[in-house]
Design an enzyme around this catalytic site. Sequence first.
Site, PDB file in Angstrom:
ATOM      1  N   HIS A  40      -2.348   1.317  -1.532  1.00  0.00           N
ATOM      2  CA  HIS A  40      -3.365   0.255  -1.393  1.00  0.00           C
ATOM      3  C   HIS A  40      -3.865   0.474  -0.144  1.00  0.00           C
ATOM      4  O   HIS A  40      -5.074   0.481   0.002  1.00  0.00           O
ATOM      5  CB  HIS A  40      -2.819  -0.989  -1.399  1.00  0.00           C
ATOM      6  CG  HIS A  40      -2.009  -1.717  -2.600  1.00  0.00           C
ATOM      7  ND1 HIS A  40      -2.904  -1.630  -3.823  1.00  0.00           N
ATOM      8  CD2 HIS A  40      -0.908  -1.942  -2.962  1.00  0.00           C
ATOM      9  CE1 HIS A  40      -1.965  -1.915  -4.739  1.00  0.00           C
ATOM     10  NE2 HIS A  40      -0.927  -2.148  -4.372  1.00  0.00           N
TER      11      HIS A  40
ATOM     12  N   HIS B 255      -4.418  -6.108  -9.680  1.00  0.00           N
ATOM     13  CA  HIS B 255      -4.252  -5.979 -11.343  1.00  0.00           C
ATOM     14  C   HIS B 255      -5.463  -6.548 -11.775  1.00  0.00           C
ATOM     15  O   HIS B 255      -6.145  -6.333 -12.945  1.00  0.00           O
ATOM     16  CB  HIS B 255      -2.951  -6.738 -11.683  1.00  0.00           C
ATOM     17  CG  HIS B 255      -1.762  -5.838 -11.285  1.00  0.00           C
ATOM     18  ND1 HIS B 255      -0.592  -6.215 -11.215  1.00  0.00           N
ATOM     19  CD2 HIS B 255      -1.605  -4.760 -10.548  1.00  0.00           C
ATOM     20  CE1 HIS B 255       0.399  -5.248 -10.732  1.00  0.00           C
ATOM     21  NE2 HIS B 255      -0.343  -4.403 -10.128  1.00  0.00           N
TER      22      HIS B 255
END
Length: 316
Positions: free
Chosen positions: A270, A85
């Site tokens: 991911h 993030h």
Amino acid sequence: MGIVLHDYQTTLKTRASLTGTGVHSGKEVSISFLPADADTGIVFQLFNGAEQGREFRALVSEVGATDLCTMLGDPAGEHIATVEHIMAALFGLGIDNVAIEIDGSEVPIFDGSAMAFVEAIDQAGIETLSVKRRYIRVIKPVRIENGASWAEFRPYDGTRFEIEIDFESPAIGRQLFASDLNADIFRRDIARARTFGFMKDVERLWAAGYALGSSLENSLVIGDDNRVINMGGLHYPNEFVRHKTLDAMGDLALAGARFIGCFRSYRGGHRMNAAALRRLLSDRTAFEIVETTRRERGRSAEMNAVNAPLYAPWMI
């Protein structure tokens, strides 16, 4: 016409600090952004009290794990987890060089989106440096597949994401987010999208030592009745896929430079993001390093190929 690019590298004007909780560790963590010289890239500096520990360069070659989050370093030793993030915020706002001091092994989650980092960057201010910015320009398609999931880079005259997800839960279903990227689009359409999970998975994650800091304040939670149980509801109608786009931005920011091309994925995550980036950077015929040339007033920049900077892992 060519594409509109920023010619020069950036950093922050001053220091900014914030404190929050790690979503997996449940521990309080303090983090600071500091200005850095051109060609530094993004560097995490781990602190234990006043003592500085290991440095972690924000590069895909440093990724040690991709289970539930993206981790730099050794999962069994020194590491910094949940970097996606903060990396998305730096990528989205066009920050090339910054030192990030952190006193724990996990970046704080805040509300589960990138907005706390956006606000910290805004507080610090952005400074343009005198050294040209280099870009990774995709010049041929690169694709990976894993069962029904896939991800690919394709040549494109800009920076674009096309992310599609498909969940059995009717609360999510099949969603697509496709957009070119610049700082305004990132702020408006992506930065506020929060991480999400299912209530039925919580006990399993807790038993495995994950999600110890997870709550309705920092995650979208889907209950056993397949409804979002957060009182405030969604920030965007398709917030789930927008958060997956945010994650992809953060993971691809580990290239060490911004890319010119289109990244597409279906049912990714991911692990697939990192694998696709490694595949691209391991094929020297799939990309070139470029920077802008002198431009005439009112015209978009043209680019020419240049040598790769020393800090970036163009060859994996």
